[in-house]
Design a protein around this motif. Structure first.
Motif, short mmCIF file in Angstrom:
data_model
loop_
_atom_site.label_atom_id
_atom_site.label_comp_id
_atom_site.label_asym_id
_atom_site.label_seq_id
_atom_site.Cartn_x
_atom_site.Cartn_y
_atom_site.Cartn_z
N UNK A 60 0.82 -1.21 0.00
CA UNK A 60 0.00 0.00 0.00
C UNK A 60 0.85 1.26 0.00
N UNK A 61 1.98 1.21 0.68
CA UNK A 61 2.82 2.41 0.83
C UNK A 61 3.86 2.55 -0.27
N UNK A 62 4.06 1.50 -1.07
CA UNK A 62 5.05 1.56 -2.14
C UNK A 62 4.45 2.24 -3.37
N UNK A 63 5.03 3.33 -3.84
CA UNK A 63 4.48 4.03 -5.01
C UNK A 63 4.77 3.27 -6.30
N UNK A 64 3.91 2.33 -6.62
CA UNK A 64 4.06 1.59 -7.86
C UNK A 64 2.67 1.38 -8.47
N UNK A 65 2.66 1.03 -9.73
CA UNK A 65 1.41 0.80 -10.46
C UNK A 65 0.47 2.01 -10.36
N UNK A 66 1.05 3.20 -10.31
CA UNK A 66 0.23 4.41 -10.28
C UNK A 66 -0.27 4.80 -8.92
N UNK A 67 0.14 4.08 -7.87
CA UNK A 67 -0.32 4.41 -6.52
C UNK A 67 0.65 5.37 -5.84
N UNK A 68 0.11 6.42 -5.27
CA UNK A 68 0.91 7.35 -4.46
C UNK A 68 0.13 7.60 -3.17
N UNK A 69 0.11 6.59 -2.32
CA UNK A 69 -0.74 6.64 -1.14
C UNK A 69 -0.25 7.68 -0.14
N UNK A 70 1.05 7.80 0.04
CA UNK A 70 1.57 8.80 0.97
C UNK A 70 1.26 10.21 0.47
N UNK A 71 1.36 10.42 -0.83
CA UNK A 71 0.98 11.71 -1.38
C UNK A 71 -0.49 12.01 -1.16
N UNK A 72 -1.33 10.99 -1.26
CA UNK A 72 -2.77 11.18 -1.02
C UNK A 72 -3.04 11.52 0.44
N UNK A 220 -10.74 16.32 -8.40
CA UNK A 220 -9.31 16.20 -8.14
C UNK A 220 -8.61 15.48 -9.29
N UNK A 221 -7.29 15.55 -9.29
CA UNK A 221 -6.49 14.76 -10.22
C UNK A 221 -5.42 14.01 -9.44
N UNK A 222 -4.47 13.40 -10.14
CA UNK A 222 -3.49 12.56 -9.45
C UNK A 222 -2.65 13.35 -8.45
#
Length: 280
Positions: A60-72, A220-222
């Motif tokens: 969940x915390x690793x920014x991969x596959x388009x996920x930026x959970x910490x940024x969110x 919102x956007x990414x």
């Protein structure tokens, strides 16, 4: 006979409280259990943690596959803090004026403010999206903060108005007799007395903003999306499999801070919500 009746009432109370606790906490408990369970055993129905692993949280915390959970999470903190601060600032002065001052149309203003809270969010999606598209606000923080203020402000005004209306105004009058202006009396005397209500409205406003999804998903956007939107479009290593375990881990990371905050400050929250409920 009276003692037996009292025991029955106590038993009913504990049974009711227990039922409410199970009803409210069971989904959260199952989310936490699934978050710590190996993804190959996601659908295991064992009611306690089995095959415990922290891989879901790392995923969940690793920014991969388009996920930026910490940024969110940072975006949610920015949006929640800005919404809470502005709504609280506006709500304090509005509630004080409604509780303390007598002016024509006072009850009409109060009715309009409370009536604004009755509009369903879905009815505002299209006009807000069109408006913010025309002024190039889509994907900006203000496009998320301003609508949230409009939803949080009625609750803030209602809570603070009830509290200010129950405060002993003799203290303000005594301060003014001693030479203080109305603004000084409000800032030095009345505002500290309203601390429980201020604390309550701030927490409720932040929680509401933190959990908002409908408007955030469209406005919102990414780069500005909050955690609710990030979790909704969470993707894993396999594009053909839904990463339920990683989603549960992300949900746990988002929910636990709110639960801890409410548990720590529950006395202030209750005192603030019940303030003004009983006239002396």
């Amino acid at each position: 006979m009276a003692q037996r009746k009292r025991r029955t009432q106590i038993l009913r109370t504990y049974l009711g409280v227990g039922f409410i606790l199970v009803w409210g906490l069971a989904p959260f408990y199952w989310m936490v259990v699934t978050a710590f369970r190996d993804y190959r055993y996601t659908f295991n129905t064992t009611p306690w943690p089995t095959h415990v692993t922290f891989d879901n949280f790392r995923s969940a915390l690793t920014p991969r596959a388009g996920n930026d959970f910490m940024g969110a999470i940072i975006n949610s903190l920015i949006i929640g803090a800005a919404t809470t601060a502005i709504a609280l600032l506006l709500g304090i002065f509005t509630a004080y004026a409604l509780a303390r001052l007598d002016f024509r149309g006072k009850y009409v203003v109060t009715g309009v403010i409370l009536g604004a809270a009755m509009f369903p969010t879905v009815s505002l999606v299209t006009p807000l999206f069109q408006l913010f598209t025309d002024i190039n606000w889509i994907g900006t923080y203000q496009a998320l903060v301003i609508p949230n203020i409009s939803f949080v402000l009625p609750l803030t005004v209602y809570t603070l108005t009830s509290f200010f209306g129950d405060l002993p105004w003799e203290l303000e009058e005594a301060a003014r007799v001693d030479g203080a202006t109305r603004a000084q009396a409000f800032r030095i005397i009345m505002l500290p007395l309203a601390a429980p209500a201020l604390f309550t409205t701030a927490i409720l406003a932040f929680i509401f903003t933190w959990n908002e999804f409908l408007l955030a998903s469209l406005l919102s956007n990414r780069s500005t999306e909050p955690v609710t939107v990030a979790i909704a479009r969470f993707s894993g290593d396999n594009p053909f499999a839904q990463p339920y375990s990683a989603i549960m881990a992300a949900g746990t990371l988002v929910t636990i801070p709110l639960v801890i905050m409410v548990l720590i400050f529950q006395r202030r929250i209750v005192s603030g919500l019940t303030a003004g409920g009983v006239k002396s």
